[in-house]
Design an enzyme around this catalytic site. Structure first.
Site, mmCIF file in Angstrom:
data_model
loop_
_atom_site.group_PDB
_atom_site.id
_atom_site.type_symbol
_atom_site.label_atom_id
_atom_site.label_comp_id
_atom_site.label_asym_id
_atom_site.label_seq_id
_atom_site.Cartn_x
_atom_site.Cartn_y
_atom_site.Cartn_z
ATOM 1 N N ASN A 180 0.847 -1.196 0.000
ATOM 2 C CA ASN A 180 0.000 0.000 0.000
ATOM 3 C C ASN A 180 0.882 1.246 0.000
ATOM 4 O O ASN A 180 1.949 1.273 0.628
ATOM 5 C CB ASN A 180 -0.993 0.002 1.171
ATOM 6 C CG ASN A 180 -0.363 -0.144 2.530
ATOM 7 O OD1 ASN A 180 0.641 -0.838 2.694
ATOM 8 N ND2 ASN A 180 -0.941 0.485 3.533
ATOM 9 N N VAL A 181 0.429 2.252 -0.740
ATOM 10 C CA VAL A 181 1.176 3.504 -0.852
ATOM 11 C C VAL A 181 0.217 4.631 -0.489
ATOM 12 O O VAL A 181 -0.733 4.914 -1.226
ATOM 13 C CB VAL A 181 1.721 3.698 -2.288
ATOM 14 C CG1 VAL A 181 2.551 4.980 -2.372
ATOM 15 C CG2 VAL A 181 2.568 2.494 -2.720
ATOM 16 N N GLU A 182 0.453 5.221 0.696
ATOM 17 C CA GLU A 182 -0.446 6.266 1.185
ATOM 18 C C GLU A 182 -0.029 7.642 0.684
ATOM 19 O O GLU A 182 1.047 7.808 0.097
ATOM 20 C CB GLU A 182 -0.499 6.216 2.720
ATOM 21 C CG GLU A 182 -1.059 4.880 3.197
ATOM 22 C CD GLU A 182 -1.345 4.829 4.687
ATOM 23 O OE1 GLU A 182 -0.869 5.693 5.442
ATOM 24 O OE2 GLU A 182 -2.079 3.886 5.083
ATOM 25 N N CYS A 217 -10.639 -3.357 -3.604
ATOM 26 C CA CYS A 217 -9.651 -4.292 -4.176
ATOM 27 C C CYS A 217 -10.341 -5.546 -4.701
ATOM 28 O O CYS A 217 -9.956 -6.081 -5.750
ATOM 29 C CB CYS A 217 -8.588 -4.645 -3.139
ATOM 30 S SG CYS A 217 -7.503 -3.230 -2.834
ATOM 31 N N CYS A 267 -10.046 -5.194 1.011
ATOM 32 C CA CYS A 267 -11.203 -4.299 1.040
ATOM 33 C C CYS A 267 -12.073 -4.505 -0.209
ATOM 34 O O CYS A 267 -11.659 -5.123 -1.195
ATOM 35 C CB CYS A 267 -10.753 -2.840 1.136
ATOM 36 S SG CYS A 267 -10.156 -2.135 -0.413
ATOM 37 N N GLU A 269 -3.131 -4.560 -2.924
ATOM 38 C CA GLU A 269 -3.655 -5.493 -3.931
ATOM 39 C C GLU A 269 -3.716 -4.828 -5.291
ATOM 40 O O GLU A 269 -3.361 -5.413 -6.317
ATOM 41 C CB GLU A 269 -5.067 -5.959 -3.533
ATOM 42 C CG GLU A 269 -5.132 -6.755 -2.245
ATOM 43 C CD GLU A 269 -5.314 -5.897 -0.997
ATOM 44 O OE1 GLU A 269 -4.867 -4.725 -0.987
ATOM 45 O OE2 GLU A 269 -5.895 -6.398 -0.024
#
Ligand code: THU
Length: 131
Positions: A46-48, A91, A88, A59
């Protein structure tokens, strides 16, 4: 069918990707690895973003990486989080575009694995079959 060795590699690639998670806001690290029909494994984290809505889940990073490199056939996926949480809804919707009934391995920080399937996570998905 995927082999025991492929499963193990998928699990360890998902765990490796989790370590690259860029999650300074939620501190919720996620890693995902997908196994492609040609045996290749592609992973993502994940890249916030400071503008929270620009965050992308692990994903989707993994799937988009694979698709943008010319792959469309997915045969399995592994998702690693601290406590072995499930993907989620957004995804799952992206997975529905490219995955039929593939195994999904849910991995926690101790590498405990719950094996489920895309179909049981999202049984009546809206997908290319609707077109
Ligand atoms: N996240 C994922 O990477 N995958 C999911 O399926 C659920 C959520 C990420 C997004 C965000 O960086 C953090 O987890 C908290 O929502």
């Amino acid at each position: 069918m995927i082999t025991k060795e492929q499963k193990q590699e998928l699990i360890s690639e998902a765990a490796k990707a989790l370590a690259f998670s860029y999650s300074p806001y939620s501190h919720y690290q996620v890693g995902c690895a997908v196994l492609l029909a040609d045996g290749e494994i592609v992973s993502g984290c994940n890249v916030e973003n400071a503008s929270f809505g620009a965050t992308v889940c692990a994903e989707r990073v993994a799937i988009w990486k694979a698709v943008s490199e010319g792959h469309k056939k997915f045969v399995a996926a592994a998702v690693a989080t601290k406590k072995g949480w499930y993907p989620c809804g957004m995804c799952l919707q992206v997975m529905a575009e490219f995955m039929n009934d593939v195994p999904v391995l849910i991995v926690d920080q101790d590498q405990n694995v719950t094996e489920t399937s895309f179909k049981s996570l999202f049984p009546n998905s809206f997908s290319p079959k609707n077109f």
